[in-house]
Design a protein around this motif. Structure first.
Motif, mmCIF file in Angstrom:
data_model
loop_
_atom_site.group_PDB
_atom_site.id
_atom_site.type_symbol
_atom_site.label_atom_id
_atom_site.label_comp_id
_atom_site.label_asym_id
_atom_site.label_seq_id
_atom_site.Cartn_x
_atom_site.Cartn_y
_atom_site.Cartn_z
ATOM 1 N N THR A 159 -0.239 8.880 0.735
ATOM 2 C CA THR A 159 -0.579 9.733 -0.406
ATOM 3 C C THR A 159 -0.251 11.191 -0.104
ATOM 4 O OG1 THR A 159 -2.371 8.245 -1.102
ATOM 5 C CG2 THR A 159 -2.441 10.508 -1.915
ATOM 6 N N SER A 160 -0.624 11.643 1.086
ATOM 7 C CA SER A 160 -0.330 13.032 1.467
ATOM 8 C C SER A 160 1.175 13.240 1.639
ATOM 9 C CB SER A 160 -1.078 13.408 2.745
ATOM 10 O OG SER A 160 -0.765 12.534 3.805
ATOM 11 N N ALA A 161 1.883 12.205 2.096
ATOM 12 C CA ALA A 161 3.341 12.314 2.228
ATOM 13 C C ALA A 161 3.995 12.442 0.855
ATOM 14 C CB ALA A 161 3.893 11.091 2.961
ATOM 15 N N TYR A 162 3.470 11.695 -0.137
ATOM 16 C CA TYR A 162 4.013 11.831 -1.486
ATOM 17 C C TYR A 162 3.713 13.218 -2.048
ATOM 18 C CZ TYR A 162 4.915 11.458 -6.391
ATOM 19 O OH TYR A 162 5.395 11.709 -7.641
ATOM 20 N N MET A 163 2.509 13.730 -1.774
ATOM 21 C CA MET A 163 2.172 15.076 -2.236
ATOM 22 C C MET A 163 3.125 16.107 -1.633
ATOM 23 S SD MET A 163 -1.449 17.172 -1.927
ATOM 24 C CE MET A 163 -2.290 16.019 -3.018
ATOM 25 N N PHE A 164 3.447 15.936 -0.357
ATOM 26 C CA PHE A 164 4.401 16.851 0.275
ATOM 27 C C PHE A 164 5.757 16.767 -0.427
ATOM 28 C CE2 PHE A 164 7.856 17.764 3.184
ATOM 29 C CZ PHE A 164 7.477 18.984 3.719
ATOM 30 N N GLY A 165 6.212 15.541 -0.713
ATOM 31 C CA GLY A 165 7.514 15.375 -1.357
ATOM 32 C C GLY A 165 7.564 16.024 -2.728
ATOM 33 N N ILE B 229 0.834 -1.208 0.000
ATOM 34 C CA ILE B 229 0.000 0.000 0.000
ATOM 35 C C ILE B 229 0.871 1.261 0.000
ATOM 36 C CG2 ILE B 229 -1.580 1.356 1.470
ATOM 37 C CD1 ILE B 229 -2.976 -1.284 2.153
ATOM 38 N N GLU B 230 2.051 1.184 0.599
ATOM 39 C CA GLU B 230 2.964 2.328 0.607
ATOM 40 C C GLU B 230 3.353 2.738 -0.814
ATOM 41 O OE1 GLU B 230 6.337 1.983 3.200
ATOM 42 O OE2 GLU B 230 5.235 0.706 4.598
ATOM 43 N N PHE B 231 3.443 1.750 -1.726
ATOM 44 C CA PHE B 231 3.854 2.023 -3.099
ATOM 45 C C PHE B 231 2.718 2.596 -3.948
ATOM 46 C CE2 PHE B 231 7.306 -0.886 -2.061
ATOM 47 C CZ PHE B 231 8.370 -0.341 -2.765
ATOM 48 N N LEU B 232 1.472 2.319 -3.563
ATOM 49 C CA LEU B 232 0.339 2.644 -4.425
ATOM 50 C C LEU B 232 0.231 4.130 -4.798
ATOM 51 C CD1 LEU B 232 -2.510 0.315 -3.097
ATOM 52 C CD2 LEU B 232 -1.122 0.077 -5.168
ATOM 53 N N PRO B 233 0.388 5.073 -3.852
ATOM 54 C CA PRO B 233 0.277 6.489 -4.253
ATOM 55 C C PRO B 233 1.255 6.867 -5.352
ATOM 56 C CG PRO B 233 0.212 6.292 -1.864
ATOM 57 C CD PRO B 233 0.579 4.935 -2.393
ATOM 58 N N ASN B 234 2.478 6.343 -5.266
ATOM 59 C CA ASN B 234 3.485 6.651 -6.280
ATOM 60 C C ASN B 234 3.123 6.051 -7.629
ATOM 61 O OD1 ASN B 234 5.991 7.041 -7.682
ATOM 62 N ND2 ASN B 234 6.989 7.215 -5.700
ATOM 63 N N LEU B 235 2.579 4.844 -7.615
ATOM 64 C CA LEU B 235 2.275 4.148 -8.855
ATOM 65 C C LEU B 235 0.963 4.632 -9.489
ATOM 66 C CD1 LEU B 235 3.226 0.483 -7.876
ATOM 67 C CD2 LEU B 235 4.542 2.074 -9.275
ATOM 68 N N LEU B 236 -0.034 4.923 -8.656
ATOM 69 C CA LEU B 236 -1.376 5.202 -9.167
ATOM 70 C C LEU B 236 -1.710 6.688 -9.247
ATOM 71 C CD1 LEU B 236 -3.398 2.451 -7.241
ATOM 72 C CD2 LEU B 236 -2.361 2.298 -9.525
ATOM 73 N N LEU B 237 -1.136 7.492 -8.344
ATOM 74 C CA LEU B 237 -1.593 8.869 -8.209
ATOM 75 C C LEU B 237 -0.517 9.916 -8.476
ATOM 76 C CD1 LEU B 237 -3.689 8.441 -4.915
ATOM 77 C CD2 LEU B 237 -4.535 8.439 -7.274
ATOM 78 N N ALA B 238 0.702 9.489 -8.833
ATOM 79 C CA ALA B 238 1.812 10.440 -8.945
ATOM 80 C C ALA B 238 1.525 11.551 -9.947
ATOM 81 C CB ALA B 238 3.097 9.699 -9.321
ATOM 82 N N VAL B 239 1.011 11.193 -11.122
ATOM 83 C CA VAL B 239 0.745 12.205 -12.155
ATOM 84 C C VAL B 239 -0.387 13.128 -11.721
ATOM 85 C CG1 VAL B 239 0.092 12.580 -14.554
ATOM 86 C CG2 VAL B 239 1.550 10.636 -13.950
ATOM 87 N N PHE B 240 -1.451 12.559 -11.152
ATOM 88 C CA PHE B 240 -2.586 13.344 -10.656
ATOM 89 C C PHE B 240 -2.133 14.329 -9.581
ATOM 90 C CE2 PHE B 240 -5.970 13.752 -7.437
ATOM 91 C CZ PHE B 240 -6.939 14.384 -8.201
ATOM 92 N N ILE B 241 -1.288 13.842 -8.649
ATOM 93 C CA ILE B 241 -0.766 14.706 -7.589
ATOM 94 C C ILE B 241 0.101 15.820 -8.179
ATOM 95 C CG2 ILE B 241 0.851 14.774 -5.630
ATOM 96 C CD1 ILE B 241 -0.272 12.010 -4.832
ATOM 97 N N GLY B 242 0.877 15.482 -9.200
ATOM 98 C CA GLY B 242 1.703 16.498 -9.857
ATOM 99 C C GLY B 242 0.875 17.630 -10.436
ATOM 100 N N GLY C 219 -0.873 18.751 7.302
ATOM 101 C CA GLY C 219 -2.057 18.729 8.154
ATOM 102 C C GLY C 219 -2.829 17.428 8.023
ATOM 103 N N LEU C 220 -2.944 16.914 6.796
ATOM 104 C CA LEU C 220 -3.652 15.657 6.574
ATOM 105 C C LEU C 220 -2.915 14.487 7.229
ATOM 106 C CD1 LEU C 220 -6.120 14.438 5.235
ATOM 107 C CD2 LEU C 220 -4.791 14.180 3.123
ATOM 108 N N GLN C 221 -1.597 14.506 7.164
ATOM 109 C CA GLN C 221 -0.823 13.456 7.840
ATOM 110 C C GLN C 221 -1.064 13.490 9.348
ATOM 111 O OE1 GLN C 221 3.400 12.891 6.382
ATOM 112 N NE2 GLN C 221 2.846 14.613 5.072
ATOM 113 N N MET C 222 -1.104 14.691 9.910
ATOM 114 C CA MET C 222 -1.373 14.815 11.350
ATOM 115 C C MET C 222 -2.740 14.244 11.713
ATOM 116 S SD MET C 222 0.046 18.509 12.653
ATOM 117 C CE MET C 222 -0.605 18.160 14.281
#
Length: 414
Positions: free
Chosen positions: A128-134, A66-79, A96-99
């Protein structure tokens, strides 16, 4: 846009060309370092909580996937989202969402209501929110750091990230040994609060959107990021290089611990030293990355980094004792650190900032796309061939990547 860039360059010159005099950069890295250090407690507590709930290795492995999923599925959308909205607000929202996710888990623990599906859902949102932050973090960097200082800035970020990664697990283990999961996660939430406060103090230059903020569909914006990546021939070829390099790295890592314990009969204390040597290699890379640009062109640096990586795999293949493994993993940490620092710098230097979130998301997705399949495929292959031949395959594969890179414009890159 021109006025903004001129103002940013002027501010950088006022910092006497020292990255350590850049207050905005310091706010970003120290806040992130505190958060990363305390987040290591959550990283260690999460599999423990899953084990206590299920006693299942499959359940723990599912969480890892599940840790990999945001990078694989949502990376372009998050960009796209990072490029559409104010970068500072994106940073604040993601932290804030991570908190909120961490505090929700704490409440569920306090009320004895925590279930496995809670951790899966909350963990997915959190990562997902952590990837968005990165993504936003790397997109913000060129706004607060002068172009000539980007390599130094990425070296500092890499050093601190690797250093925290080295001491974080030990700290997390001590905290969870003395305290329970609730107190441990409370410390993680406090670290995120510190990051939130630091980001709130961050001052970013205003960038006017292109074409008077012309509205386009999300699909069109995704395509724009994709075209920007493939039209940048040097960055595109390096993205393919990192993708292929990640496959060889995943192949090695998927069987390395088994090889060390089962074939080399390494005891746990020596295994810790071996794994730490990878982080030490990363620290060395962060220290010398900027200095190496005095002696090598960037194209040459990528080729030498791959050569060091291939050497590391050969050392693993020919290992006669545990210290060969130390040398091999040190080479892998060194080469990986050098490639990451210079790749991130090139992406930040050559991509228009209003496209950087999308280009970062697209390239990140591509670079990670084959990694899960490499883990599964090599794990199955190791059932039929001697494990150390996987290392030989990685070494040869990396050498072939060098041959590919020599045939691209990257080799002529200054």
């Amino acid at each position: 846009m021109k006025a903004v860039l001129e103002r940013k360059s002027e501010e950088a010159l006022n910092n006497n060309s020292s990255i350590w005099r850049n207050k905005q950069f310091l706010l970003l890295i120290w806040g992130t370092s505190v958060s990363n250090l305390t987040f290591s407690i959550f990283t260690m507590a999460l599999p423990i909580m899953i084990y206590e709930l299920t006693r299942s290795a499959f359940a723990m492995g599912t969480m890892r996937a599940i840790e990999f999923l945001p990078n694989l599925l949502l990376a372009v959308f998050i960009g796209v989202l990072v490029d559409r909205f104010n970068r500072k607000k994106v940073l604040l929202s993601s932290v804030g969402l991570q908190m909120v996710m961490i505090l929700t888990i704490i409440v569920l623990l306090l009320t004895s209501q925590l279930q496995l599906w809670h951790l899966y859902v909350l963990g997915f949102i959190l990562y997902t929110s952590a990837y968005m932050f990165g993504n936003a973090y790397h997109s913000v960097l060129p706004l607060i750091v002068d172009k000539e200082q980007l390599t130094s800035a990425n070296s500092v970020i890499s050093f601190l990230y690797t250093f925290v990664g080295l001491i974080g697990p030990a700290l997390a283990g001590m905290v969870l040994l003395v305290l329970n999961n609730i107190y441990g996660l409370t410390i993680t939430a406090f670290g995120l609060l510190v990051l939130l406060l630091f980001i709130s103090l961050l001052k970013l230059p205003f960038i006017k959107k292109e074409e008077d903020q012309k509205k386009t569909s999300m699909i069109e914006e995704m395509k724009e990021g994709w075209y920007s990546l493939i039209e940048n021939k040097e960055l595109w070829n390096l993205t393919i290089m990192v993708l292929l390099s990640n496959i060889t790295s995943a192949a090695t890592l998927s069987v390395f611990i088994f090889f060390a314990l089962d074939v080399m009969n390494v005891i746990e204390t020596k295994l810790g030293i071996i794994l730490a040597s990878t982080a030490i290699g990363g620290l060395v890379a962060a220290t010398v990355a900027k200095k190496m640009t005095r002696w090598f062109t960037r194209g040459q640096l990528f080729i030498w980094s791959l050569a060091i990586q291939s050497l590391g795999y050969f050392l693993l293949f020919f290992s006669l004792d545990w210290y060969w493994l130390v040398a091999g993993m040190f080479c892998n940490g060194l080469s990986g650190g050098l490639m990451n620092i210079h790749y991130f710098t090139l992406r930040q230097e050559t991509t228009p900032n209003h496209l950087l979130g999308r280009v970062a998301g697209t390239s990140s997705m591509l670079m990670k796309l084959a990694v899960p399949f490499a883990f599964f495929g090599v794990g199955a292959l190791a059932e039929f061939i001697p494990v150390h031949f996987i290392f030989l395959g990685s070494a040869i594969g990396t050498a072939l990547i060098i041959v590919y890179l020599i045939r691209t414009p990257v080799v002529y890159m200054r």
